[in-house]
Each structure stands twice: as structure tokens, then as C-alpha cells.
Design an enzyme around this catalytic site. Structure first.
Site, PDB file in Angstrom:
ATOM      1  N   LYS A   9       7.980  -7.008   6.832  1.00 25.59           N
ATOM      2  CA  LYS A   9       7.852  -7.978   5.739  1.00 25.59           C
ATOM      3  C   LYS A   9       8.988  -9.025   5.858  1.00 25.59           C
ATOM      4  CE  LYS A   9       5.805  -4.335   3.026  1.00 25.59           C
ATOM      5  NZ  LYS A   9       5.011  -4.111   1.863  1.00 25.59           N
ATOM      6  N   GLU A  87      -0.308  -8.723   1.006  1.00 18.97           N
ATOM      7  CA  GLU A  87       0.587  -9.719   0.398  1.00 18.97           C
ATOM      8  C   GLU A  87       0.165 -11.138   0.763  1.00 18.97           C
ATOM      9  OE1 GLU A  87       4.086  -7.726   1.839  1.00 18.97           O
ATOM     10  OE2 GLU A  87       3.568  -6.070   0.515  1.00 18.97           O
ATOM     11  N   GLU A 154      -5.562  -0.451   4.291  1.00 18.31           N
ATOM     12  CA  GLU A 154      -4.409  -0.403   3.402  1.00 18.31           C
ATOM     13  C   GLU A 154      -4.881  -0.542   1.958  1.00 18.31           C
ATOM     14  OE1 GLU A 154      -0.469  -1.233   5.497  1.00 18.31           O
ATOM     15  OE2 GLU A 154      -1.203  -3.151   4.795  1.00 18.31           O
ATOM     16  N   SER A 196       2.595   3.433   1.831  1.00 20.92           N
ATOM     17  CA  SER A 196       3.508   4.518   1.429  1.00 20.92           C
ATOM     18  C   SER A 196       3.550   5.678   2.424  1.00 20.92           C
ATOM     19  CB  SER A 196       3.140   5.008   0.029  1.00 20.92           C
ATOM     20  OG  SER A 196       3.241   3.945  -0.902  1.00 20.92           O
TER      21      SER A 196
END
Ligand code: PEP
Length: 234
Positions: A9, A87, A154, A196
Site C-alpha cells: 500500500k 482501495e 479479496e 487479514s
């Protein structure tokens, strides 16, 4: 052999990436390790770890201030790029159509796209998980793929939240994706699970049928967290 991909990220520096690459280089594994990092770090080299980007432009070149094209990513020596991450869908408005256009750019420039699909919490609660996953796969993947791609499932509600779906839910999602890819003439395409993942759940997740590896966010930033994931499977 599993594929273990990290997504840094907007974190890290060239020095911190060099340090993690150094630590990972001495890990004995048959797994394929990929680190997808900010554009500014794509110049960091490694013999054992493949370096990738986290996004590419849907355009080839031109007046798109702030964007980075797939050819520029390839020019830096990167081999992979994430496309359609949750995102990017959330903050940059990427849709399946945008993701497909970006994947076309990646493929045209010799990059292996890691194409992400997954449902939001609202979609999950509305009972639309399977529908969103299948349309994500069908609409985000270009129609004329004839080189390697990777798909990542995801669940968007679980990313960075410390939450994971049940093993049965992951199995159902991955079976649907594998069947959809077969129907699209893309059988054998690796499908990663992401959201996660950590050292304590990686082996169990990667034992689920049709899970060919993992895409790891937070736990890929530090060697002490990432190495146990890499060594959790042969
Ligand atoms: C991700 O960003 O792709 C991701 C899976 O994040 P995390 O592992 O932190 O949930």
C-alpha cells in the site's frame, strides 16, 4: 508451490524494502514471492523476490497528470501489478470496466496483472457475494488473454479489519472463481485469497481447495510477520 504476494500500500521506503528483500532472500522456500510496492520503490532489485506495482493507468501515455503507465512500470523492471484493489475501487472509483482496461495495458506491456475482485459489506449483507464475485471475474478480465494472469479474491469488508470469512465461505468463493475462469477458457489461472492473512491463519487458508496462494497487506511490511506466512506452506 503457492504464490505469496505482499501489498505494501502507501508504506515504506527504498531502505525498508531493501531490508525486507534482504531478509526474505535467505528464506528457503519453493513458493513464488512477490512484493507489490509504491512506484518510487520499483527500482529495488532482487534475484529471489519479484517486484510489482499496485496499479497502472488505463491509458498508454499523455495528459494524465499523476498517473503511471504499464510501460513505465515495465521499464522499471517490475513483473507484476495489482489491478482493481478494493482501495482503488473505493477511493479512485475504479469499476470492472476500468479494471479491465488497466489489465489490458498491463498485459500489452508484459506485466502479469493480479486482478482483485470481492464484495463490500453492504453487498455481503444483501446476499450478493457470489453475484459480485462472478461479475467481477467476467467483467474485469480482458477477453483475449493469452499470457499469465492472477486473480485475487479479496472480501472488501475484511481487508485490514482483522476479519476473515469462514473456510467454507472462502472455499465457495474460490470454487466459483475457478469454475468461472474455466468457463472463460482460463482454467489453471492461480487464484489468491487476500484479507487479514497472517502467520497464524495462512496455512489453514492455503489448504482450502482452489486457494493457490495469498495476497497480504499489513503483514507483508515486516520480515518478522511476512516470513511465517511464506514458510507456513511448502
Ligand atoms: C490488501 O491490502 O490487499 C490486504 C489483503 O490487506 P490486509 O492483509 O492488511 O487485510
Amino acid at each position: 508451490m503457492k504464490i505469496i504476494a505482499g501489498n505494501w500500500k502507501m508504506n515504506g521506503t527504498c531502505a525498508s524494502l531493501e531490508s525486507v528483500v534482504h531478509d526474505l532472500s535467505s528464506v528457503e522456500t519453493n513458493n513464488r514471492i512477490i512484493l507489490c510496492v509504491p512506484y518510487t520503490m520499483l527500482g529495488v532489485k532482487s534475484d529471489k523476490i519479484a517486484i510489482g506495482a499496485q496499479d497502472v493507468s488505463a491509458h498508454t501515455h499523455g495528459a494524465y497528470t499523476g498517473e503511471v503507465s504499464a510501460s513505465m512500470v515495465a521499464d522499471m523492471g517490475a513483473k507484476y501489478t495489482i489491478i482493481g484493489h478494493s482501495e482503488c475501487r473505493q477511493y479512485h472509483g475504479d469499476t470492472n470496466d476500468t479494471v479491465r482496461a488497466k489489465a489490458e495495458q498491463a498485459l500489452a506491456n508484459g506485466l502479469i496483472p493480479i486482478i482483485c475482485v470481492g464484495e463490500t459489506m453492504d453487498e455481503k449483507q444483501a446476499g450478493k457475494t457470489m453475484e459480485i464475485i462472478e461479475s467481477g471475474v467476467r467483467e474485469s478480465i480482458p477477453s483475449d488473454v493469452n499470457s499469465d494472469i492472477i486473480v485475487a479474491y479479496e472480501p472488501r469488508w475484511a481487508i485490514g479489519a482483522g476479519l476473515t470469512p469462514t473456510s467454507d465461505e472462502i472455499a465457495a468463493a474460490h470454487t466459483l472463481i475457478a469454475n468461472t475462469l474455466t468457463d472463460m477458457g482460463l482454467s489453471g489461472t492461480p487464484v489468491l485469497y487476500g484479507a487479514s492473512v497472517k502467520g497464524s491463519n495462512a496455512a489453514e487458508i492455503m489448504s482450502i481447495p482452489n486457494v493457490d496462494g495469498v495476497l497480504v497487506g499489513g503483514a507483508s511490511l515486516k520480515s518478522d510477520d511476512f516470513i511465517p506466512i511464506i514458510t507456513s506452506v511448502k
